[in-house]
Design a protein around this motif. Structure first.
Motif, PDB file in Angstrom:
ATOM      1  N   ARG A   1       0.916  -1.294   0.033  1.00 20.04           N
ATOM      2  CA  ARG A   1       0.124   0.119  -0.055  1.00 20.04           C
ATOM      3  C   ARG A   1       0.664   1.075   0.152  1.00 20.04           C
ATOM      4  O   ARG A   1       0.631   2.272  -0.703  1.00 20.04           O
ATOM      5  CB  ARG A   1      -0.799   0.101   1.189  1.00 20.04           C
ATOM      6  CG  ARG A   1      -2.051  -1.002   1.104  1.00 20.04           C
ATOM      7  CD  ARG A   1      -2.793  -1.146   2.362  1.00 20.04           C
ATOM      8  NE  ARG A   1      -2.381  -2.203   3.453  1.00 20.04           N
ATOM      9  CZ  ARG A   1      -2.674  -2.049   4.540  1.00 20.04           C
ATOM     10  NH1 ARG A   1      -3.417  -1.382   5.197  1.00 20.04           N
ATOM     11  NH2 ARG A   1      -2.016  -2.908   5.489  1.00 20.04           N
ATOM     12  N   ARG A   2       2.008   1.083   0.881  1.00 23.83           N
ATOM     13  CA  ARG A   2       2.830   2.453   0.704  1.00 23.83           C
ATOM     14  C   ARG A   2       3.474   2.464  -0.533  1.00 23.83           C
ATOM     15  O   ARG A   2       3.756   3.731  -1.124  1.00 23.83           O
ATOM     16  CB  ARG A   2       3.630   2.110   1.743  1.00 23.83           C
ATOM     17  CG  ARG A   2       3.266   2.668   3.228  1.00 23.83           C
ATOM     18  CD  ARG A   2       4.614   2.582   4.220  1.00 23.83           C
ATOM     19  NE  ARG A   2       5.325   1.267   4.231  1.00 23.83           N
ATOM     20  CZ  ARG A   2       4.997   0.284   5.274  1.00 23.83           C
ATOM     21  NH1 ARG A   2       4.151   0.626   6.037  1.00 23.83           N
ATOM     22  NH2 ARG A   2       5.593  -0.693   5.402  1.00 23.83           N
ATOM     23  N   ARG A   3       3.735   1.383  -1.284  1.00 24.18           N
ATOM     24  CA  ARG A   3       4.417   1.597  -2.681  1.00 24.18           C
ATOM     25  C   ARG A   3       3.353   2.009  -3.540  1.00 24.18           C
ATOM     26  O   ARG A   3       3.959   3.037  -4.335  1.00 24.18           O
ATOM     27  CB  ARG A   3       4.853   0.235  -2.865  1.00 24.18           C
ATOM     28  CG  ARG A   3       5.863   0.216  -4.470  1.00 24.18           C
ATOM     29  CD  ARG A   3       6.347  -0.978  -4.560  1.00 24.18           C
ATOM     30  NE  ARG A   3       5.642  -2.164  -4.483  1.00 24.18           N
ATOM     31  CZ  ARG A   3       5.629  -3.243  -3.422  1.00 24.18           C
ATOM     32  NH1 ARG A   3       6.483  -2.972  -2.579  1.00 24.18           N
ATOM     33  NH2 ARG A   3       4.666  -4.344  -3.425  1.00 24.18           N
TER      34      ARG A   3
ATOM     35  N   ALA B   1       1.864   9.454  -5.825  1.00 27.06           N
ATOM     36  CA  ALA B   1       2.237  10.942  -5.533  1.00 27.06           C
ATOM     37  C   ALA B   1       3.376  11.271  -6.572  1.00 27.06           C
ATOM     38  O   ALA B   1       3.404  12.497  -7.078  1.00 27.06           O
ATOM     39  CB  ALA B   1       2.882  10.826  -4.107  1.00 27.06           C
ATOM     40  N   ALA B   2       4.236  10.396  -6.948  1.00 24.04           N
ATOM     41  CA  ALA B   2       5.346  10.779  -7.925  1.00 24.04           C
ATOM     42  C   ALA B   2       4.612  11.056  -9.250  1.00 24.04           C
ATOM     43  O   ALA B   2       5.007  11.897 -10.044  1.00 24.04           O
ATOM     44  CB  ALA B   2       6.508   9.482  -8.020  1.00 24.04           C
ATOM     45  N   ALA B   3       3.547  10.167  -9.714  1.00 20.68           N
ATOM     46  CA  ALA B   3       2.830  10.493 -10.867  1.00 20.68           C
ATOM     47  C   ALA B   3       2.325  11.929 -10.734  1.00 20.68           C
ATOM     48  O   ALA B   3       2.099  12.590 -11.819  1.00 20.68           O
ATOM     49  CB  ALA B   3       1.670   9.398 -11.124  1.00 20.68           C
TER      50      ALA B   3
ATOM     51  N   TYR C   1      -5.608  12.866   1.445  1.00 21.35           N
ATOM     52  CA  TYR C   1      -5.979  12.286   2.710  1.00 21.35           C
ATOM     53  C   TYR C   1      -7.020  11.053   2.110  1.00 21.35           C
ATOM     54  O   TYR C   1      -6.969  10.062   3.032  1.00 21.35           O
ATOM     55  CB  TYR C   1      -6.590  13.033   3.580  1.00 21.35           C
ATOM     56  CG  TYR C   1      -6.860  12.409   4.938  1.00 21.35           C
ATOM     57  CD1 TYR C   1      -6.148  12.501   6.045  1.00 21.35           C
ATOM     58  CD2 TYR C   1      -8.359  12.046   5.125  1.00 21.35           C
ATOM     59  CE1 TYR C   1      -6.430  11.899   7.171  1.00 21.35           C
ATOM     60  CE2 TYR C   1      -8.724  11.455   6.299  1.00 21.35           C
ATOM     61  CZ  TYR C   1      -7.737  11.217   7.446  1.00 21.35           C
ATOM     62  OH  TYR C   1      -7.877  10.501   8.351  1.00 21.35           O
ATOM     63  N   LEU C   2      -7.899  11.525   1.543  1.00 23.98           N
ATOM     64  CA  LEU C   2      -9.100  10.389   1.158  1.00 23.98           C
ATOM     65  C   LEU C   2      -8.209   9.370   0.501  1.00 23.98           C
ATOM     66  O   LEU C   2      -8.633   8.131   0.829  1.00 23.98           O
ATOM     67  CB  LEU C   2     -10.159  11.036   0.442  1.00 23.98           C
ATOM     68  CG  LEU C   2     -11.135  12.072   0.797  1.00 23.98           C
ATOM     69  CD1 LEU C   2     -12.061  12.749  -0.084  1.00 23.98           C
ATOM     70  CD2 LEU C   2     -11.763  11.507   2.223  1.00 23.98           C
ATOM     71  N   GLY C   3      -7.389   9.638  -0.339  1.00 17.76           N
ATOM     72  CA  GLY C   3      -6.485   8.529  -1.133  1.00 17.76           C
ATOM     73  C   GLY C   3      -5.766   7.759  -0.091  1.00 17.76           C
ATOM     74  O   GLY C   3      -5.852   6.501   0.115  1.00 17.76           O
ATOM     75  N   LEU C   4      -5.137   8.210   0.827  1.00 17.17           N
ATOM     76  CA  LEU C   4      -4.267   7.561   1.604  1.00 17.17           C
ATOM     77  C   LEU C   4      -5.131   6.859   2.723  1.00 17.17           C
ATOM     78  O   LEU C   4      -4.750   5.559   3.066  1.00 17.17           O
ATOM     79  CB  LEU C   4      -3.396   8.391   2.473  1.00 17.17           C
ATOM     80  CG  LEU C   4      -2.313   9.182   1.829  1.00 17.17           C
ATOM     81  CD1 LEU C   4      -1.564  10.179   2.491  1.00 17.17           C
ATOM     82  CD2 LEU C   4      -1.509   8.093   1.075  1.00 17.17           C
ATOM     83  N   ALA C   5      -6.309   7.269   3.119  1.00 18.64           N
ATOM     84  CA  ALA C   5      -7.239   6.510   3.843  1.00 18.64           C
ATOM     85  C   ALA C   5      -7.780   5.588   3.052  1.00 18.64           C
ATOM     86  O   ALA C   5      -8.114   4.155   3.614  1.00 18.64           O
ATOM     87  CB  ALA C   5      -8.308   7.339   4.494  1.00 18.64           C
ATOM     88  N   ALA C   6      -8.071   5.425   1.864  1.00 23.20           N
ATOM     89  CA  ALA C   6      -8.656   4.317   0.861  1.00 23.20           C
ATOM     90  C   ALA C   6      -7.723   3.258   0.848  1.00 23.20           C
ATOM     91  O   ALA C   6      -8.100   2.216   0.617  1.00 23.20           O
ATOM     92  CB  ALA C   6      -9.153   5.096  -0.484  1.00 23.20           C
ATOM     93  N   LEU C   7      -6.451   3.861   0.869  1.00 17.13           N
ATOM     94  CA  LEU C   7      -5.426   2.647   0.955  1.00 17.13           C
ATOM     95  C   LEU C   7      -5.021   1.955   2.340  1.00 17.13           C
ATOM     96  O   LEU C   7      -4.251   1.271   2.405  1.00 17.13           O
ATOM     97  CB  LEU C   7      -4.075   3.330   0.281  1.00 17.13           C
ATOM     98  CG  LEU C   7      -4.043   3.674  -1.064  1.00 17.13           C
ATOM     99  CD1 LEU C   7      -2.742   4.403  -1.567  1.00 17.13           C
ATOM    100  CD2 LEU C   7      -4.067   2.229  -1.897  1.00 17.13           C
ATOM    101  N   GLY C   8      -5.747   2.629   3.260  1.00 19.15           N
ATOM    102  CA  GLY C   8      -5.464   1.923   4.502  1.00 19.15           C
ATOM    103  C   GLY C   8      -4.378   2.565   5.324  1.00 19.15           C
ATOM    104  O   GLY C   8      -3.886   2.038   6.383  1.00 19.15           O
TER     105      GLY C   8
ATOM    106  N   THR D   1      -9.350   3.470  -6.268  1.00 15.76           N
ATOM    107  CA  THR D   1      -9.846   4.576  -5.488  1.00 15.76           C
ATOM    108  C   THR D   1      -8.576   5.650  -4.852  1.00 15.76           C
ATOM    109  O   THR D   1      -8.360   6.743  -5.017  1.00 15.76           O
ATOM    110  CB  THR D   1     -10.707   4.436  -4.567  1.00 15.76           C
ATOM    111  OG1 THR D   1     -11.822   3.856  -5.173  1.00 15.76           O
ATOM    112  CG2 THR D   1     -11.324   5.845  -3.787  1.00 15.76           C
ATOM    113  N   GLY D   2      -7.652   4.793  -4.238  1.00 17.16           N
ATOM    114  CA  GLY D   2      -6.580   5.354  -3.682  1.00 17.16           C
ATOM    115  C   GLY D   2      -5.570   5.979  -4.297  1.00 17.16           C
ATOM    116  O   GLY D   2      -5.117   7.173  -4.233  1.00 17.16           O
TER     117      GLY D   2
END
Length: 323
Positions: A36-38, A44-46, A189-196, A289-290
């Protein structure tokens, strides 16, 4: 082991066979934290890369102005808006023409939340198509229509309509940087939350996620510096009618999401609902989504809070030969 009975015979106690447990659907394993972090880092890089490569001349002038001129049949920037009907038509057309501008492109991230909301039902038919789009529209119009009415009442007191500069940077772009910076952070934030990776208040409320996403899309108008929108804003203020302002901004927002809504419909109809079935997988839904939310959220922050100020000598940002 046997126990003697009263008549001297022995009774054999047979232990009943336990019932087989009910079968449960296999639970799809959640991606490990490292995965998930990857995904978050790549997304983010994109977003940063997109901010570097972005050409506002292409999307604002070549695409936006051409589309608006073609649909209206005249020079959208130069011709005056004559009458209420013309103003409302201009509102929708300019919103549609500005779909791919930097102040609206982040709405593409709404495809993920809408797909999650549509995948919650057992049947993936027309209702699964209309319901997420309807909830997105509710959140969006609540913000855009309200701002349209307030914009008419406040008029020139809004920084968005100001021609002043501060330190060489237009005041209206300072408002853009603040508004889009906050919206970009919210999307990230919503994206990071969706990724857990962060607490997700919408984990069990996919519809609420879509409504909030719609509200953020409606909030784009609060900071939008797009020339055609600026022209619409001035027209709405000149009418002096808050109702016209609310309706014009609502139509602008509807034009903004037309292509994304159509894309969402095509994905569902062409796949005959299988796309929503595919998105019913928690792992796939979180990834799609994330990644969309993080990429476009980071793009929004980097573009409006780093690149745009750098154009006016505030900080530095890399540029390409064409932008």
């Amino acid at each position: 082991m046997t126990d003697p009975t009263t008549d001297g015979s022995e009774a054999i106690h047979v232990h009943p066979t336990p019932e087989a447990p009910a079968r449960r659907a296999p639970v799809e394993p959640v991606a490990p934290p490292a995965g998930r972090r990857r995904t978050a880092v790549i997304s983010a890089a994109a977003g940063v890369l997109l901010a570097v490569l972005w050409s506002f001349e292409l999307v604002d002038s070549v695409i936006g102005d051409t589309v608006a001129d073609t649909l209206l049949g005249h020079d959208a920037k130069g011709a005056a808006i004559s009458g209420t009907a013309a103003g409302l038509l201009f509102a929708f057309v300019s919103g549609f023409a500005g779909t791919f501008t930097a102040c609206n492109i982040a709405m593409a991230a709404s495809v993920g939340p809408m797909s999650q909301a549509g995948a919650t039902g057992r049947r993936h038919g027309v209702r699964s198509l209309l319901r997420p789009v309807a909830w997105l529209t509710v959140g969006m119009l609540a913000v855009s229509a309200t701002y349209g009415a307030l914009g008419v009442l406040l008029g020139e007191r809004l920084p968005q309509l100001s021609t002043d500069t501060v330190g060489g940077m237009p005041v209206r772009l300072i408002q853009s940087s603040v508004v889009f910076g906050l919206i970009g952070l919210a999307l990230t934030y919503l994206g990071l939350a969706a990724l857990g990776l962060l607490p997700d208040v919408f984990a069990a409320r996919p519809v609420a996620r879509v409504v909030v996403m719609g509200a953020l899309v409606g909030g784009f108008l609060v900071g939008r510096p797009y020339p055609l929108f600026n022209k619409l804003f001035h027209w709405a203020v000149d009418t002096g009618n808050p109702g016209y302002g609310a309706l014009a901004f609502a139509l602008q927002s509807l034009g903004n999401i037309l292509i994304v809504a159509a894309l969402f419909a095509v994905l569902i109809l062409v796949s005959r609902g299988r796309f929503l079935g595919w998105m019913a997988s928690p792992r796939r839904a979180a990834t799609v989504t994330g990644s969309l939310l993080v990429a476009l959220g980071v793009f929004t922050v980097v573009y409006w809070d780093l690149r745009v100020p750098a154009i006016f000598g505030v900080g530095w940002f890399p540029t390409m030969p064409y932008n």
